[in-house]
Write a protein that holds these residues in place. Structure first.
Motif, mmCIF file in Angstrom:
data_model
loop_
_atom_site.group_PDB
_atom_site.id
_atom_site.type_symbol
_atom_site.label_atom_id
_atom_site.label_comp_id
_atom_site.label_asym_id
_atom_site.label_seq_id
_atom_site.Cartn_x
_atom_site.Cartn_y
_atom_site.Cartn_z
ATOM 1 N N PHE A 87 18.256 20.807 32.346
ATOM 2 C CA PHE A 87 18.542 22.241 32.435
ATOM 3 C C PHE A 87 17.254 22.992 32.155
ATOM 4 C CE2 PHE A 87 19.396 26.278 30.307
ATOM 5 C CZ PHE A 87 20.196 26.914 31.247
ATOM 6 N N LEU A 88 17.069 24.105 32.878
ATOM 7 C CA LEU A 88 15.860 24.915 32.727
ATOM 8 C C LEU A 88 16.188 26.350 33.111
ATOM 9 C CD1 LEU A 88 12.800 24.390 32.050
ATOM 10 C CD2 LEU A 88 12.406 24.351 34.512
ATOM 11 N N SER A 89 15.796 27.305 32.279
ATOM 12 C CA SER A 89 16.076 28.698 32.613
ATOM 13 C C SER A 89 15.064 29.626 31.966
ATOM 14 C CB SER A 89 17.493 29.102 32.185
ATOM 15 O OG SER A 89 17.559 29.278 30.787
ATOM 16 N N VAL A 90 14.885 30.785 32.612
ATOM 17 C CA VAL A 90 14.091 31.878 32.054
ATOM 18 C C VAL A 90 15.039 32.794 31.292
ATOM 19 C CG1 VAL A 90 12.563 33.817 32.552
ATOM 20 C CG2 VAL A 90 12.461 31.750 33.980
ATOM 21 N N ASP A 91 14.816 32.940 29.989
ATOM 22 C CA ASP A 91 15.670 33.771 29.144
ATOM 23 C C ASP A 91 15.008 35.131 28.956
ATOM 24 O OD1 ASP A 91 17.420 34.852 27.337
ATOM 25 O OD2 ASP A 91 16.840 33.560 25.664
ATOM 26 N N THR A 92 15.547 36.143 29.633
ATOM 27 C CA THR A 92 15.012 37.498 29.525
ATOM 28 C C THR A 92 15.850 38.370 28.600
ATOM 29 O OG1 THR A 92 16.249 38.171 31.507
ATOM 30 C CG2 THR A 92 13.982 37.382 31.832
ATOM 31 N N ILE A 112 11.494 30.413 27.671
ATOM 32 C CA ILE A 112 12.019 29.388 28.564
ATOM 33 C C ILE A 112 12.862 28.415 27.743
ATOM 34 C CG2 ILE A 112 11.420 27.426 30.049
ATOM 35 C CD1 ILE A 112 8.916 28.974 30.880
ATOM 36 N N LEU A 113 14.057 28.113 28.241
ATOM 37 C CA LEU A 113 14.934 27.124 27.619
ATOM 38 C C LEU A 113 14.945 25.866 28.475
ATOM 39 C CD1 LEU A 113 18.030 29.375 26.737
ATOM 40 C CD2 LEU A 113 16.011 28.901 25.335
ATOM 41 N N GLN A 114 14.767 24.722 27.833
ATOM 42 C CA GLN A 114 14.765 23.446 28.544
ATOM 43 C C GLN A 114 15.634 22.448 27.790
ATOM 44 O OE1 GLN A 114 11.491 20.980 27.868
ATOM 45 N NE2 GLN A 114 12.156 19.379 29.292
ATOM 46 N N GLY A 137 24.595 15.047 23.062
ATOM 47 C CA GLY A 137 25.048 14.921 24.437
ATOM 48 C C GLY A 137 23.953 15.226 25.443
ATOM 49 N N THR A 138 24.345 15.305 26.715
ATOM 50 C CA THR A 138 23.437 15.639 27.811
ATOM 51 C C THR A 138 23.831 17.003 28.357
ATOM 52 O OG1 THR A 138 23.169 13.302 28.385
ATOM 53 C CG2 THR A 138 22.542 14.922 30.052
ATOM 54 N N VAL A 139 22.939 17.974 28.194
ATOM 55 C CA VAL A 139 23.234 19.370 28.515
ATOM 56 C C VAL A 139 22.831 19.676 29.947
ATOM 57 C CG1 VAL A 139 22.745 21.774 27.924
ATOM 58 C CG2 VAL A 139 22.936 20.048 26.108
ATOM 59 N N LEU A 140 23.782 20.197 30.733
ATOM 60 C CA LEU A 140 23.504 20.590 32.116
ATOM 61 C C LEU A 140 23.572 22.099 32.311
ATOM 62 C CD1 LEU A 140 25.270 17.875 34.284
ATOM 63 C CD2 LEU A 140 23.016 17.863 33.227
ATOM 64 N N ARG A 173 9.168 15.424 39.839
ATOM 65 C CA ARG A 173 10.314 15.318 40.740
ATOM 66 C C ARG A 173 11.335 16.338 40.267
ATOM 67 N NH1 ARG A 173 14.437 10.244 42.033
ATOM 68 N NH2 ARG A 173 14.933 10.932 44.138
ATOM 69 N N TRP A 174 11.492 17.402 41.044
ATOM 70 C CA TRP A 174 12.164 18.596 40.564
ATOM 71 C C TRP A 174 13.662 18.567 40.866
ATOM 72 C CZ3 TRP A 174 8.352 19.601 37.737
ATOM 73 C CH2 TRP A 174 7.042 19.531 38.212
ATOM 74 N N LEU A 175 14.440 18.626 39.788
ATOM 75 C CA LEU A 175 15.892 18.648 39.902
ATOM 76 C C LEU A 175 16.451 20.018 39.546
ATOM 77 C CD1 LEU A 175 18.459 16.867 40.354
ATOM 78 C CD2 LEU A 175 18.553 16.661 37.879
ATOM 79 N N THR A 176 15.773 20.725 38.660
ATOM 80 C CA THR A 176 16.224 22.040 38.210
ATOM 81 C C THR A 176 15.142 23.072 38.506
ATOM 82 O OG1 THR A 176 15.388 21.582 35.990
ATOM 83 C CG2 THR A 176 17.705 21.111 36.403
#
Length: 522
Positions: free
Chosen positions: A162-167, A174-176, A201-204, A472-475
């Motif tokens: 999981f990867l996101s820009v937190d504004t 950035i959260l990873q 766990g595994t976070v998606l 190898r980009w998944l997110t």
């Protein structure tokens, strides 16, 4: 998405799979029938007996002969009660206690002779090989719009789930989520690690709160039908993060891959929509907030493959509607119109052949007419048909305002996994950023990340960056990381997984994620 990418099981219940397969066999417009043998023609006729309605399904020309006979069809046989044929054992999950006794039929639906005739049909109608993808212009390797930057923290075998820009905070961050190390990392706008939270766990997916995070825990990431997934909340306030254990909001979910928060029934309490991707079994569910810390699960659609949900009041009646992309067999986009009081009406918007490997979609207005269009990608390529497919890539479907969508644009990218539309170059129109998890790494590694610059009139110029070949980009996410008013792009490295055509890069030593800093106009 996500690393559920072992999709193409093409099944969710016996009856739907039976219908799926036999309808499968009824499609031969491209193959033609004049050159078929009597057995092959009989195989086509057999399928026709079971076809009861219209489905957009894969035709023989969508895979090569070897893939049909050695990959796809042997995995379809058990759904018809054919568990072995000509001394060859067909793969099945018949002994899996998570499946139950009703998934596979208790007797053969077809005789061995009839099954052999179906195989003969595909043997004769399918091509020996698929055609190559056709692009008017090659992907250019450099674009001046983005500068690649890696985070300060590096480690071997990164698995970014999981990867996101937190504004929601400033400076932005950035959260990873790291799938192997079982950590959630928080990076500042300079890509320095500022905080971390251990999670077993595994976070998606993550819904970020002021002092907590709601986590979508897939459970077991590889294909399975166990109820090992859950929705959990962890405290992120400094004073509480080391002391408080995760609070389970809901458990016993089948491989949940996405979580969306919305008040669906108008009671002023936030509910959750959960995409339970599953494997052979799964569901799209919503979890009703009962107000006492508990949730009640309601199934909207009891099929696997729900991979992406978007909440939007499409008909402007004040009630949140739900758009959902389904993969894993009966692929397509379904609109769930909210009728109030927790009731929803289903409408099929788009349907895709089951072999496409649907991976992502977005709702975005490309032509400025006020109606949301669909940006769609397909490219999951991990299971029974691991061949390069000319129809993998990114599509745009225009909305006529009456829930009718017409394909207006297609750009071929092997194994395309996600696309995001934003005005990256600041010229007033929407550009597209894409990633591929199953690119042709040996011959076209630049497919891993492609930036499509909108030139008008549905013409897009394709670019990549050399540094994008380091992972190898998944997110992927897009947002203003550094606060300069321009959307940046972040790519998450998932350095493991099956690869068509062989591995051509050492991603295990690559960065956990890559920031493509936007240097263009606001």
């Amino acid at each position: 998405m996500i690393p559920h990418h072992n999709k193409k099981v093409l099944a969710y219940s016996f009856f739907s799979i039976l219908f799926f397969i036999v309808a499968f066999f009824n499609s031969c417009h491209h193959a033609g029938s004049s050159g078929l043998s009597a057995d092959a023609m009989k195989g086509k006729e057999l399928a026709g007996k079971y076809c009861q309605s219209c489905l957009l399904l894969p035709e023989p020309f969508l895979a090569d002969k070897k893939t049909w006979l050695n990959g796809i069809l042997p995995n379809m046989g058990p759904r018809l009660g054919i568990f072995n044929f000509n001394d060859k054992q067909y793969p099945s999950s018949k002994s899996d206690p998570n499946i139950g006794g009703i998934y596979y039929p208790d007797h053969q639906v077809l005789s061995y002779d009839e099954w052999g005739q179906i195989l003969e049909y595909y043997s004769e109608a399918a091509p020996d090989s698929l055609s190559a993808q056709q692009r008017k212009n090659p992907i250019q390797l450099n674009t001046p719009l983005f500068t690649a930057v890696s985070p300060g923290k590096h480690y071997r075998n990164p698995v970014s789930t999981f990867l996101s820009v937190d504004t929601s905070v400033f400076p932005h961050r950035i959260l990873q989520a790291e799938g192997l190390l079982k950590f959630i990392y928080v990076y500042d706008d300079h890509l320095q690690l500022k905080d971390s939270f251990h999670f077993k766990g595994t976070v998606l997916d993550i819904i970020n709160k002021k002092d907590s995070m709601i986590l979508c825990n897939v459970g077991v990431i590889n294909p399975n039908d166990g109820r090992f997934g859950s929705i959990q909340e962890i405290a992120t306030a400094k004073k509480a993060k080391d002391a408080e254990k995760p609070r389970v909001l809901f458990d016993s979910l089948r491989r949940p891959v996405q979580l969306v928060e919305a008040d669906l029934n108008g009671d002023n309490k936030k509910d959750f929509i959960v995409c339970e991707f599953g494997n052979l079994l799964g569901a799209l569910s919503w979890l009703e907030n009962m107000g006492d810390g508990t949730f009640t699960r309601h199934i909207l659609r009891a099929t696997p493959g729900a991979i992406k949900a978007v909440v939007q009041d499409y008909n402007h009646d004040g009630l949140p509607d739900i758009w959902v992309l389904f993969a894993q067999g009966d692929e397509g986009i379904v609109l769930f119109t909210n009728k109030g009081h927790g009731k929803f009406e289903q409408q099929q918007i788009l349907r895709f052949p089951a072999i496409y490997g649907s991976s992502h979609f977005e709702l975005v207005d490309f032509n400025g007419d006020g109606y949301p269009d669909i940006l769609y990608t397909c490219g999951d390529n991990a299971d029974y048909s691991q061949i390069f497919k000319p129809y993998h890539g990114v599509y745009i479907f225009l909305n006529d305002g009456h829930e009718h969508f017409k394909q207006t644009f297609f750009y071929p990218i092997h194994g395309c996994y996600k696309a995001l539309a934003k005005d990256f170059d600041g010229d007033g129109d929407l550009d597209i950023a894409t990633i591929s998890f199953f690119a042709d790494y040996a011959k076209q590694p630049q497919e891993g990340f492609v930036y499509l610059e909108n030139k008008g009139n549905w013409n897009f110029e394709a670019f990549s960056v050399p540094q994008a070949q380091s992972g190898r980009w998944l997110t992927m996410d897009a947002g203003d990381v550094d606060g300069d008013g321009k959307p940046d792009i972040i790519l998450g490295n998932f350095s493991v997984g099956p690869i068509a055509g062989g591995q051509a890069a050492n991603w295990k030593n690559g960065p956990p994620f890559l920031l493509l800093k936007n240097t263009g106009k606001k």
